[in-house]
Design a protein around this motif. Structure first.
Motif, PDB file in Angstrom:
ATOM      1  N   TRP A  22      21.699  12.550  75.468  1.00 15.92           N
ATOM      2  CA  TRP A  22      20.832  13.269  76.399  1.00 15.92           C
ATOM      3  C   TRP A  22      20.090  12.299  77.311  1.00 15.92           C
ATOM      4  CZ3 TRP A  22      20.546  18.688  75.291  1.00 15.92           C
ATOM      5  CH2 TRP A  22      21.070  19.062  74.042  1.00 15.92           C
ATOM      6  N   ASP A  23      19.815  12.777  78.540  1.00 16.76           N
ATOM      7  CA  ASP A  23      18.920  12.085  79.466  1.00 16.76           C
ATOM      8  C   ASP A  23      17.704  12.982  79.648  1.00 16.76           C
ATOM      9  OD1 ASP A  23      17.528  10.948  81.573  1.00 16.76           O
ATOM     10  OD2 ASP A  23      19.321  10.432  82.710  1.00 16.76           O
ATOM     11  N   THR A  24      16.572  12.553  79.096  1.00 14.70           N
ATOM     12  CA  THR A  24      15.390  13.419  79.067  1.00 14.70           C
ATOM     13  C   THR A  24      14.722  13.578  80.439  1.00 14.70           C
ATOM     14  OG1 THR A  24      13.961  11.550  78.443  1.00 14.70           O
ATOM     15  CG2 THR A  24      14.953  12.841  76.658  1.00 14.70           C
ATOM     16  N   ARG A  25      15.164  12.835  81.454  1.00 16.21           N
ATOM     17  CA  ARG A  25      14.597  12.998  82.798  1.00 16.21           C
ATOM     18  C   ARG A  25      15.141  14.249  83.482  1.00 16.21           C
ATOM     19  NH1 ARG A  25      16.379   7.145  84.820  1.00 16.21           N
ATOM     20  NH2 ARG A  25      18.221   7.952  83.711  1.00 16.21           N
ATOM     21  N   ALA A  26      16.294  14.725  83.020  1.00 14.18           N
ATOM     22  CA  ALA A  26      16.923  15.892  83.642  1.00 14.18           C
ATOM     23  C   ALA A  26      16.276  17.183  83.143  1.00 14.18           C
ATOM     24  CB  ALA A  26      18.417  15.906  83.332  1.00 14.18           C
ATOM     25  N   ALA A  27      16.540  18.265  83.850  1.00 17.92           N
ATOM     26  CA  ALA A  27      16.063  19.579  83.412  1.00 17.92           C
ATOM     27  C   ALA A  27      16.648  19.889  82.038  1.00 17.92           C
ATOM     28  CB  ALA A  27      16.493  20.641  84.420  1.00 17.92           C
TER      29      ALA A  27
END
Length: 373
Positions: free
Chosen positions: A217-222
């Motif tokens: 996961w990339d937590t900066r994305a929605a």
């Protein structure tokens, strides 16, 4: 790096007592840890003096007894999993409760108490274990969970995942509390069993689930777009645990199928692990890479075994020991098997004591160091 004996270690753990008992967060110091095997005498002349040492043996044994001091904190519900981290000059422990709540305790004072007998006596005499309250409680999960991990690169950032497939990201605030994103990361279709932040990318984390997947996961994305990579059907059944290698782009996973797998993130979606080991005969419940040796990892499970592995080892076709039928069936990467505990829950390599592993189980704690690592 502390390699000399006696050794000592500070630990935080949680209990899973029956309903009639109080559960606790336990902050402990294990000290006076000596090696249990006797070193071989290098000088044969010393053998004649062995009898003179018999009288001192009992006294030496007493001097080498391990010691443990504990400071307890009352905990609401069984502790499903607990993780500690330093945030600025304070040490915090985040615990998953069977009640569905996540607690954060400041354990700085308890760590001081186990170091000083007078402070510990005062802590116990004043019944501090029942007076200490969590500094923050999150009630936003809809059910209990097991996935929890502090970010190694951004102090105070935490991720928690529950049995209802929801993952929440926490960020520390200046007032000493936390802000938790109420919108969970969307992707898993079943219980989130384990969470691991990337050791290098501050906004990236990995999770594994009962839905048989491992996700990045990339937590900066929605929240509905945060899942970047997915290994579908990573295991034949529940994926229980994962560990992210600190120096190599590898993630290790262990599942209910008893299989240990190693994934290369550069080829993650090929669905083909770079290594697969079928040694455990029951569910794998814990796995962790050695923090100092990038090819070494350990795994443990419900078969009451902890196995040490080294991926750099290859089978030697000229090795005469391979003629032994029992040895021939063992993977050459298997360095060591540790037994003696029942229902192993977790293992951790000590970050400062090279080669030392601490393991928890239904039966006891173990602290051990092999000659293999």
């Amino acid at each position: 790096v502390r390699e000399t004996f006696p050794m000592s270690s500070l630990i935080v753990a949680g209990t899973q007592a029956s309903a009639s008992h109080i559960n606790s967060v336990i902050v402990m110091k294990m000290s006076n840890l000596h090696r249990t095997s006797k070193e071989k005498e290098e000088d044969s002349d010393l053998e004649s003096d062995m009898s003179d040492d018999d009288d001192d043996e009992e006294e030496q044994t007493e001097e080498k007894k391990p010691k443990m001091s504990c400071a307890l904190i009352n905990h609401v519900g069984c502790v499903n999993r607990i993780r500690a981290a330093q945030v600025n000059s304070q040490t915090f422990a985040a615990s998953w409760s069977e009640t569905g709540k996540v607690f954060i305790f400041n354990i700085t004072e308890q760590l001081k108490a186990v170091e000083e007998p007078d402070l510990l006596k005062n802590y116990e005499d004043s019944n501090q274990s029942s007076l200490v309250k969590p500094v923050y409680v999150f009630r936003g999960h809809r059910t209990e969970g097991f996935g929890i991990d502090w970010s190694p690169s951004e102090p105070g950032v935490l991720a928690t995942g529950d049995c209802n497939k929801d993952i929440h990201i926490w960020k520390p605030l200046e007032d000493g509390t936390w802000s938790v994103n109420q919108a969970p990361l969307i992707g898993h279709t079943a219980s989130v069993e384990d969470i691991q932040w990337s050791p290098n990318e501050r906004n990236v984390l990995a999770t594994c689930s009962v839905d048989k997947t491992v996700r990045i996961w990339d937590t900066r994305a929605a929240p509905h777009k945060a899942c970047m990579l997915t290994a579908e059907d990573a295991h034949e059944s529940d994926v229980n645990v994962i560990s992210w290698n600190k120096t190599e782009p590898f993630i290790a996973s262990g599942g209910d199928d008893g299989v240990l797998k190693v994934w290369d993130l550069r080829h993650f979606q090929n669905k083909t692990p770079i290594a697969t080991f079928k040694h455990h005969t029951d569910h794998i419940t814990t796995v962790e890479w050695n923090p100092n040796e990038s090819t070494v990892l350990a795994s443990g499970g419900d078969d009451d075994q902890i196995a040490l592995w080294d991926l750099s080892v290859e089978r030697d076709d000229n090795d005469t020991s391979q003629n032994d039928a029992q040895l021939k069936d063992l993977p050459p990467q298997l360095l060591f098997i540790h037994q003696g505990q029942k229902e192993i829950k977790e293992l951790h390599w000590h970050p400062q004591l090279p080669g030392v592993i601490l393991s928890t189980a239904h039966s006891c704690f173990n602290v051990f160091k092999t000659i293999s690592v």
